[in-house]
Design a protein around this motif. Structure first.
Motif, PDB file in Angstrom:
ATOM      1  N   ASP A  55      22.060  37.264  28.296  1.00  0.00           N
ATOM      2  CA  ASP A  55      21.866  36.300  29.368  1.00  0.00           C
ATOM      3  C   ASP A  55      22.832  36.592  30.515  1.00  0.00           C
ATOM      4  OD1 ASP A  55      22.860  33.397  30.511  1.00  0.00           O
ATOM      5  OD2 ASP A  55      20.701  33.434  30.104  1.00  0.00           O
ATOM      6  N   ASP A  56      22.319  36.816  31.698  1.00  0.00           N
ATOM      7  CA  ASP A  56      23.148  37.183  32.839  1.00  0.00           C
ATOM      8  C   ASP A  56      24.189  36.114  33.167  1.00  0.00           C
ATOM      9  OD1 ASP A  56      21.868  39.600  33.138  1.00  0.00           O
ATOM     10  OD2 ASP A  56      20.519  38.917  34.726  1.00  0.00           O
ATOM     11  N   ASP A  57      23.812  34.842  33.039  1.00  0.00           N
ATOM     12  CA  ASP A  57      24.755  33.769  33.338  1.00  0.00           C
ATOM     13  C   ASP A  57      25.947  33.820  32.392  1.00  0.00           C
ATOM     14  OD1 ASP A  57      23.186  32.849  35.402  1.00  0.00           O
ATOM     15  OD2 ASP A  57      22.204  31.288  34.198  1.00  0.00           O
ATOM     16  N   PHE A  58      25.678  34.064  31.099  1.00  0.00           N
ATOM     17  CA  PHE A  58      26.768  34.158  30.123  1.00  0.00           C
ATOM     18  C   PHE A  58      27.646  35.379  30.398  1.00  0.00           C
ATOM     19  CE2 PHE A  58      28.383  36.200  26.285  1.00  0.00           C
ATOM     20  CZ  PHE A  58      29.234  35.216  25.817  1.00  0.00           C
ATOM     21  N   VAL A  59      27.013  36.513  30.625  1.00  0.00           N
ATOM     22  CA  VAL A  59      27.763  37.750  30.884  1.00  0.00           C
ATOM     23  C   VAL A  59      28.655  37.577  32.112  1.00  0.00           C
ATOM     24  CG1 VAL A  59      27.551  40.182  31.542  1.00  0.00           C
ATOM     25  CG2 VAL A  59      26.070  39.228  29.748  1.00  0.00           C
ATOM     26  N   ASN A  60      28.132  36.970  33.158  1.00  0.00           N
ATOM     27  CA  ASN A  60      28.925  36.759  34.376  1.00  0.00           C
ATOM     28  C   ASN A  60      30.061  35.770  34.143  1.00  0.00           C
ATOM     29  OD1 ASN A  60      27.297  38.511  35.834  1.00  0.00           O
ATOM     30  ND2 ASN A  60      25.933  36.902  36.556  1.00  0.00           N
ATOM     31  N   GLU A  61      29.795  34.721  33.348  1.00  0.00           N
ATOM     32  CA  GLU A  61      30.839  33.742  33.046  1.00  0.00           C
ATOM     33  C   GLU A  61      31.948  34.373  32.203  1.00  0.00           C
ATOM     34  OE1 GLU A  61      32.501  29.703  32.975  1.00  0.00           O
ATOM     35  OE2 GLU A  61      31.513  31.104  34.337  1.00  0.00           O
ATOM     36  N   MET A  62      31.587  35.187  31.226  1.00  0.00           N
ATOM     37  CA  MET A  62      32.596  35.877  30.418  1.00  0.00           C
ATOM     38  C   MET A  62      33.436  36.795  31.290  1.00  0.00           C
ATOM     39  SD  MET A  62      33.077  35.218  27.212  1.00  0.00           S
ATOM     40  CE  MET A  62      34.031  36.688  26.881  1.00  0.00           C
ATOM     41  N   SER A  63      32.793  37.507  32.183  1.00  0.00           N
ATOM     42  CA  SER A  63      33.516  38.412  33.079  1.00  0.00           C
ATOM     43  C   SER A  63      34.484  37.645  33.967  1.00  0.00           C
ATOM     44  CB  SER A  63      32.512  39.197  33.930  1.00  0.00           C
ATOM     45  OG  SER A  63      33.177  40.050  34.830  1.00  0.00           O
ATOM     46  N   ARG A  64      34.026  36.512  34.489  1.00  0.00           N
ATOM     47  CA  ARG A  64      34.880  35.695  35.356  1.00  0.00           C
ATOM     48  C   ARG A  64      36.092  35.158  34.594  1.00  0.00           C
ATOM     49  NH1 ARG A  64      35.929  30.454  36.721  1.00  0.00           N
ATOM     50  NH2 ARG A  64      34.576  29.630  35.071  1.00  0.00           N
ATOM     51  N   LEU A  65      35.852  34.641  33.385  1.00  0.00           N
ATOM     52  CA  LEU A  65      36.945  34.072  32.605  1.00  0.00           C
ATOM     53  C   LEU A  65      37.918  35.138  32.115  1.00  0.00           C
ATOM     54  CD1 LEU A  65      34.997  31.348  30.596  1.00  0.00           C
ATOM     55  CD2 LEU A  65      36.678  30.977  32.415  1.00  0.00           C
ATOM     56  N   ARG A  66      37.400  36.310  31.779  1.00  0.00           N
ATOM     57  CA  ARG A  66      38.307  37.395  31.394  1.00  0.00           C
ATOM     58  C   ARG A  66      39.276  37.732  32.527  1.00  0.00           C
ATOM     59  NH1 ARG A  66      33.797  41.269  28.417  1.00  0.00           N
ATOM     60  NH2 ARG A  66      34.167  40.518  26.269  1.00  0.00           N
ATOM     61  N   GLN A  67      38.769  37.752  33.727  1.00  0.00           N
ATOM     62  CA  GLN A  67      39.601  38.145  34.862  1.00  0.00           C
ATOM     63  C   GLN A  67      40.504  37.014  35.336  1.00  0.00           C
ATOM     64  OE1 GLN A  67      37.372  39.468  38.271  1.00  0.00           O
ATOM     65  NE2 GLN A  67      39.190  40.038  39.425  1.00  0.00           N
ATOM     66  N   THR A  68      39.962  35.813  35.469  1.00  0.00           N
ATOM     67  CA  THR A  68      40.703  34.744  36.133  1.00  0.00           C
ATOM     68  C   THR A  68      41.414  33.799  35.170  1.00  0.00           C
ATOM     69  OG1 THR A  68      38.793  33.240  36.205  1.00  0.00           O
ATOM     70  CG2 THR A  68      39.063  34.786  38.052  1.00  0.00           C
ATOM     71  N   TYR A  69      41.036  33.822  33.886  1.00  0.00           N
ATOM     72  CA  TYR A  69      41.630  32.893  32.924  1.00  0.00           C
ATOM     73  C   TYR A  69      42.460  33.626  31.866  1.00  0.00           C
ATOM     74  CZ  TYR A  69      42.013  28.660  30.077  1.00  0.00           C
ATOM     75  OH  TYR A  69      42.490  27.577  29.378  1.00  0.00           O
ATOM     76  N   ILE A  70      41.862  34.661  31.244  1.00  0.00           N
ATOM     77  CA  ILE A  70      42.595  35.434  30.240  1.00  0.00           C
ATOM     78  C   ILE A  70      43.626  36.344  30.901  1.00  0.00           C
ATOM     79  CG2 ILE A  70      42.391  37.145  28.392  1.00  0.00           C
ATOM     80  CD1 ILE A  70      39.592  36.067  27.826  1.00  0.00           C
ATOM     81  N   GLY A  71      43.250  36.905  32.068  1.00  0.00           N
ATOM     82  CA  GLY A  71      44.139  37.823  32.761  1.00  0.00           C
ATOM     83  C   GLY A  71      43.851  39.280  32.480  1.00  0.00           C
ATOM     84  N   ARG A  72      42.601  39.598  32.170  1.00  0.00           N
ATOM     85  CA  ARG A  72      42.213  40.979  31.902  1.00  0.00           C
ATOM     86  C   ARG A  72      41.952  41.728  33.206  1.00  0.00           C
ATOM     87  NH1 ARG A  72      42.063  41.356  26.652  1.00  0.00           N
ATOM     88  NH2 ARG A  72      42.019  43.570  27.074  1.00  0.00           N
ATOM     89  N   PRO A  73      42.116  43.046  33.191  1.00  0.00           N
ATOM     90  CA  PRO A  73      42.490  43.858  32.031  1.00  0.00           C
ATOM     91  C   PRO A  73      43.987  43.790  31.732  1.00  0.00           C
ATOM     92  CG  PRO A  73      42.231  45.273  33.947  1.00  0.00           C
ATOM     93  CD  PRO A  73      41.823  43.888  34.385  1.00  0.00           C
ATOM     94  N   SER A  74      44.334  43.798  30.443  1.00  0.00           N
ATOM     95  CA  SER A  74      45.743  43.894  30.061  1.00  0.00           C
ATOM     96  C   SER A  74      46.195  45.338  30.303  1.00  0.00           C
ATOM     97  CB  SER A  74      45.928  43.510  28.596  1.00  0.00           C
ATOM     98  OG  SER A  74      45.204  44.378  27.748  1.00  0.00           O
ATOM     99  N   PRO A  75      47.461  45.543  30.710  1.00  0.00           N
ATOM    100  CA  PRO A  75      47.891  46.888  31.090  1.00  0.00           C
ATOM    101  C   PRO A  75      48.283  47.781  29.909  1.00  0.00           C
ATOM    102  CG  PRO A  75      49.662  45.329  31.423  1.00  0.00           C
ATOM    103  CD  PRO A  75      48.466  44.523  30.999  1.00  0.00           C
ATOM    104  N   ILE A  76      48.386  49.060  30.206  1.00  0.00           N
ATOM    105  CA  ILE A  76      48.978  50.049  29.301  1.00  0.00           C
ATOM    106  C   ILE A  76      50.426  50.271  29.739  1.00  0.00           C
ATOM    107  CG2 ILE A  76      48.981  52.469  28.588  1.00  0.00           C
ATOM    108  CD1 ILE A  76      46.656  51.195  27.332  1.00  0.00           C
ATOM    109  N   PHE A  77      51.349  50.232  28.789  1.00  0.00           N
ATOM    110  CA  PHE A  77      52.772  50.389  29.087  1.00  0.00           C
ATOM    111  C   PHE A  77      53.356  51.545  28.284  1.00  0.00           C
ATOM    112  CE2 PHE A  77      57.178  49.256  27.746  1.00  0.00           C
ATOM    113  CZ  PHE A  77      57.798  49.382  28.984  1.00  0.00           C
TER     114      PHE A  77
END
Length: 412
Positions: A55-77
């Motif tokens: 579902d495009d709405d779900f995929v877009n919501e997951m993408s938004r939350l990963r970026q703006t809420y979880i803080g993804r992508p997590s870095p390589i150190f």
């Protein structure tokens, strides 16, 4: 093995080697639960999962939350001081500890709560050991206005009280579990029982890539973002792939997430690290893949540690999140097919690695994660300086600080 719905790794996000058959099996492991009422509930969850990931709405919501809420992508150190301290290989970290809530668990909890809402549920129920899954689920539930009930062993409640406090602040109802050893296995038993009593209004949101189908697939699907990011980032950072990718293994969610990005790369060694506890020559360990046998636990088949009566054995680890006698079915299959290897680390080695990373890099890791760090430190010295190890730094150690302070001499 037949990949579910013939989805390829390119479109589905998971490598074919960790996709289940239509029966929910990974080779001979995994499977669907036989309890009639639970089987019907699992079918509802599986059908819902199949729908939302397309579902495009779900995929877009997951993408938004990963970026703006979880803080993804997590870095390589690149842990230069730790690498120099060990000698030999260069050690890198995938910084999942920098995610919102401080661990990788938020990756699948967001997805599980979105799925629960899609199914019309009002409450999510789960188990937790170290408390990281409980905190992440309580966080996602608060974000989406759902009830959250967390079952936790009394031993872990005492040990991980900072995470218990976080869950309470977030609005979760904590159910103490005192039966048996009062740890993770008993918390899973209790949570499933609570779920069975309220199937219409609630959804069980499991905390790792284990359990009956479709849970191993759901959790590994949401955690695969770790491996996809890590592979791209490591190539961009170093121009090559790591020689080893390493992650701790209890149930196996952070490990399957990291491994999934590299399963097509046969030159990259995948290593899961489990708890040797007080030693493999004692009964006080949770080294399921090292010393376990093929069996069943909580409605699925996997490698499992059994007692003399053929029941899941009591286990031990200094890390509450690894204190489980079973393991995810995907890991069981990877072991049999020699696509990943599994090593173990003692409590003492774990504490040494915890302090080493804290003092050398200013990063306080979770005790679970410190198992993977200890293994990397052990093998780095026997590798050449142009070789690399990528460790999934799956969680931060705020929750473990008081416990560690009782175990180590800070003057050393």
């Amino acid at each position: 093995m037949t990949a579910l719905a013939n989805d390829s790794s390119n479109t589905y996000g998971l490598h074919d080697s960790i996709l289940p058959s239509l029966d929910g099996l990974y080779g001979e492991y995994g499977g669907k639960i036989e309890h009639p009422e639970l089987a019907k509930a699992m079918e509802e969850i599986e059908t819902g999962f199949r729908a939302i990931i397309k579902d495009d709405d779900f995929v877009n919501e997951m993408s938004r939350l990963r970026q703006t809420y979880i803080g993804r992508p997590s870095p390589i150190f690149h842990a230069k001081r730790l690498s120099a301290h060990c000698g030999g290989a260069q050690i890198y970290f995938k910084r999942e500890d920098l995610n919102h809530t401080g661990a990788h668990k938020i990756n699948h909890c967001i997805g599980e709560v979105l799925l629960a809402k899609k199914l019309g549920k009002t409450k999510v129920i789960a188990e937790t050991g170290a408390g990281q899954h409980g905190v992440a689920l309580a966080t996602a539930a608060a974000l989406m206005g759902m009830e959250c009930e967390i079952h936790m062993g009394v031993v872990d409640i005492e040990k991980e009280h900072p995470n218990v406090s976080r869950m309470k602040i977030l609005g979760a109802n904590i159910v103490p579990v005192s039966r048996g050893a009062g740890t993770l296995k008993e918390a899973v038993d209790s949570a499933f029982e609570a779920y069975l009593s309220d199937l219409d209004n609630s959804m069980f949101a499991i905390g790792s890539a284990l359990g009956p189908a479709p849970y191993p697939e759901i959790v590994s699907y949401f955690q695969s973002v770790v491996g996809r990011e890590a592979r791209t980032q490591f190539l961009e950072t170093t121009g090559t792939l790591p020689n080893k990718v390493v992650a701790c293994v209890g149930g196996g969610s952070n490990a399957i997430g990291l491994f999934s990005g590299f399963l097509g790369d046969t030159e990259v060694e995948k290593v899961g690290v489990e708890p040797a506890g007080e030693g493999l020559d004692t009964p006080n360990h949770a080294a399921t893949m090292t010393l376990g046998t093929k069996g069943a636990i909580h409605g699925f088949k996997c490698y499992v540690l059994l007692d003399k009566d053929g029941e899941p054995a009591p286990v031990h680890s200094i890390a509450s999140g690894l204190d489980y006698p079973g393991v995810g079915p995907q890991h069981s299959l990877l072991k049999d097919n020699n696509l990943a290897t599994y090593e173990s680390v003692t409590d003492a080695e774990c504490l040494d690695a915890f302090m080493a990373l804290s003092r050398l890099e200013g990063i306080i890791p979770a005790l679970e994660t410190a198992h993977a760090i200890a293994y990397a430190m052990r093998v780095a010295k026997d590798m050449s300086p142009d070789e690399t190890i990528l460790v999934n730094l799956s969680g931060r150690g705020d929750k473990d600080i008081d416990f560690v302070l009782d175990k180590v001499d800070l003057s050393k």
